[in-house]
Design an enzyme around this catalytic site. Structure first.
Site, short mmCIF file in Angstrom:
data_model
loop_
_atom_site.label_atom_id
_atom_site.label_comp_id
_atom_site.label_asym_id
_atom_site.label_seq_id
_atom_site.Cartn_x
_atom_site.Cartn_y
_atom_site.Cartn_z
N CYS B 68 0.84 -1.20 0.00
CA CYS B 68 0.00 0.00 0.00
C CYS B 68 0.87 1.24 0.00
O CYS B 68 0.37 2.35 0.08
CB CYS B 68 -0.95 0.00 1.19
SG CYS B 68 -0.16 0.33 2.77
N CYS B 71 4.63 1.86 3.92
CA CYS B 71 5.98 1.77 4.50
C CYS B 71 6.87 2.88 3.95
O CYS B 71 7.68 3.45 4.67
CB CYS B 71 6.58 0.40 4.22
SG CYS B 71 5.76 -0.92 5.11
N CYS B 163 3.64 -7.20 5.41
CA CYS B 163 3.34 -7.95 4.18
C CYS B 163 4.61 -8.59 3.63
O CYS B 163 4.62 -9.75 3.25
CB CYS B 163 2.77 -7.03 3.10
SG CYS B 163 1.36 -6.06 3.60
N HIS B 238 3.39 -6.30 26.31
CA HIS B 238 2.69 -6.59 27.55
C HIS B 238 3.57 -6.29 28.77
O HIS B 238 3.11 -5.76 29.76
CB HIS B 238 2.30 -8.07 27.51
CG HIS B 238 1.52 -8.55 28.68
ND1 HIS B 238 0.32 -7.99 29.03
CD2 HIS B 238 1.78 -9.53 29.58
CE1 HIS B 238 -0.15 -8.62 30.10
NE2 HIS B 238 0.71 -9.55 30.45
N CYS B 265 -6.93 -3.55 31.87
CA CYS B 265 -6.30 -4.31 30.78
C CYS B 265 -7.27 -4.52 29.62
O CYS B 265 -8.44 -4.81 29.82
CB CYS B 265 -5.82 -5.66 31.30
SG CYS B 265 -5.14 -6.70 30.02
N CYS B 271 -6.64 -7.23 22.77
CA CYS B 271 -5.21 -6.85 22.75
C CYS B 271 -4.32 -8.09 22.65
O CYS B 271 -4.55 -9.10 23.32
CB CYS B 271 -4.85 -6.05 23.99
SG CYS B 271 -3.16 -5.45 23.96
N CYS B 280 7.95 -0.88 20.62
CA CYS B 280 7.06 0.31 20.54
C CYS B 280 6.96 1.05 21.87
O CYS B 280 6.91 2.28 21.89
CB CYS B 280 5.66 -0.09 20.12
SG CYS B 280 5.55 -0.75 18.46
N CYS B 292 0.11 2.98 19.70
CA CYS B 292 -1.23 2.39 19.84
C CYS B 292 -1.72 2.36 21.27
O CYS B 292 -2.80 2.85 21.59
CB CYS B 292 -1.25 0.98 19.25
SG CYS B 292 -0.71 0.92 17.54
N CYS B 299 -2.83 -3.55 21.02
CA CYS B 299 -1.74 -4.07 20.23
C CYS B 299 -2.26 -5.25 19.40
O CYS B 299 -2.87 -6.16 19.95
CB CYS B 299 -0.58 -4.52 21.10
SG CYS B 299 0.74 -5.24 20.13
N CYS B 302 1.39 -6.49 15.06
CA CYS B 302 1.60 -6.33 13.61
C CYS B 302 3.03 -6.67 13.20
O CYS B 302 3.31 -6.81 12.02
CB CYS B 302 1.23 -4.93 13.17
SG CYS B 302 2.27 -3.64 13.85
#
Lengths: 63, 339
Positions: B68, B71, B163, B238, B265, B271, B280, B292, B299, B302
């Site tokens: 798409c 990136c 991808c 986590h 949570c 999640c 992240c 996120c 989460c 991804c």
């Protein structure tokens, strides 16, 4: 005699695009554009949780 | 000329609408063209010299399949160092469909010349369809063929985005997209491969990996899933989540409208943080502004090979992965009771 001009790839866009133009006596007689990549998001989303759609369809085009 | 003027005004308005300075945009494209050294090379000998100096920098070919371009955009947003400085000063970008000034035959010529030279860093974005080659055509040729042709002469391959790394969303589609690792294996091509997953790629991850390669000439240390160990595989989302204490206390948000539960949570809402080993939580996104989990999101792992077909449905705890997490949670709770 018609002349066919093919522009592939068309750049500075998202995705894969080919443009074909048929020119006769300096005038465009016919033209075709083809997007040459498919993923099938619509078919894939069938039967999924509707809330997935916003997340997935935002990946149609990232530009 | 008149027609061009009208077009320019239209384009100018279009760019203005999006808050982009048209002059800067064109300047950027033109400078990139100079580095690409394509059309000008044929007409002006002056550019030939520039091309010679540019070619001493490591050549990079950026190609896209079932992508798409998210990136590319994510990478272009990077400020430290600016993407333009990487593209213009540090590497010699030979081919990139979204930023190159040339189109059509001239663009393809640049690609073929790069392939002839070989030894470039091959950055690939998007998946490769495995169900039928016709789902991705590059001109009259199947994209897979072109992908393999470029890969054969590459020095190293970087798969950017979910991808490209593992198939991501296209893997769940009828076209059955596969990642670069799988595609190379099927074609019998053996090249050093770096997976930089997450959807889209994190600009720091990509820039850091490119710079690492430039400085050391080596592929960075990778984790078990082929991702740079400096960014992936160490701590799960986590482990660093600010809602973690509520998970341990068994407090799970069930109703978004209940203010009492607002910091609880998000596991019950879908999640996948416990199986997501990405940095992240410390690196964050958009120049460290947020990510996120810090804006009320979940989460979805991804950056993991399970994305997307095994994490769907995204917003409930009914996915294959959520069930696994649930089992882990149950056993850890019972261990606590017994201990």
């Amino acid at each position: 005699m018609a002349k066919k001009i093919t522009i592939h790839p068309v750049t500075r866009i998202e995705g894969h695009l080919t443009i074909e133009v048929e020119v006769e006596n300096g005038k465009v007689k016919d033209a075709w554009s083809s997007g040459t990549m498919a993923r099938g998001f619509e078919a894939m989303l069938t039967g999924k949780d509707p809330r997935d759609a916003s997340y997935v369809t935002s990946r149609f085009c990232g530009v | 000329m008149k027609e061009e003027d009208i077009l320019s005004k239209e384009l100018e308005r279009e760019l203005e609408l999006h808050g982009i300075n048209r002059r800067d945009f064109l300047k950027y494209c033109a400078t990139t063209a100079a580095v690409l050294g394509i059309s000008e090379l044929e007409f002006t000998s002056g550019v030939a010299h520039a091309m010679e100096t540019a070619s001493k920098k490591p050549p990079v070919v950026w190609f896209a399949g079932q992508a798409c371009t998210g990136c590319t955009i994510s990478f272009a947003q990077i400020n430290y160092p600016p993407a333009s400085s990487i593209i213009l000063d540090k590497i010699s970008l030979r081919y990139h469909m979204t930023v190159m000034a040339a189109a059509g035959e001239v663009a393809e010529k640049a690609l073929h010349e790069a392939i002839k030279e070989g030894g470039y860093v091959y950055i690939f974005e998007g998946a490769i369809p495995s169900a039928d080659d016709r789902f991705w055509m590059h001109g009259k040729r199947p994209g897979r063929e072109v992908f393999e042709e470029i890969a054969k002469k590459a020095g190293a391959v970087i798969a950017v985005g979910a991808c490209s790394a593992y198939g991501g969303i296209p893997r769940a589609c009828p076209t059955k997209g596969i990642g670069v690792g799988e595609a190379l294996k099927r074609a019998g091509i053996n090249k050093p491969l770096i997976n930089i997953s997450t959807c889209p790629v994190h600009p720091d991850h990509l820039a850091g990996t490119i710079l690492y390669y430039l400085v050391t000439g080596k592929v960075p240390e990778l984790d078990s899933k082929g991702r740079p160990a400096m960014y992936f595989g160490e701590v799960s989302m986590h482990d660093n989540c600010r809602r973690r204490a509520h998970f341990d206390a068994g407090e799970f948000l069930k109703d978004w409208n209940n203010p009492k539960q607002k910091n609880w949570c998000l596991f019950e809402k879908g999640c996948k943080g416990p199986v997501s080993y990405i940095d992240c939580t410390v690196r964050r996104w958009n120049d460290g502004i947020s990510f996120c989990l810090d804006c009320g999101g979940l989460c979805q792992a991804c950056g993991e090979p399970i994305f997307y077909d095994k994490v769907t449905p995204l917003y409930s705890a009914e996915s294959e992965i959520s069930k696994k997490i649930y089992a882990i949670r149950k056993s850890s709770l019972s261990n606590k009771k017994n201990g």
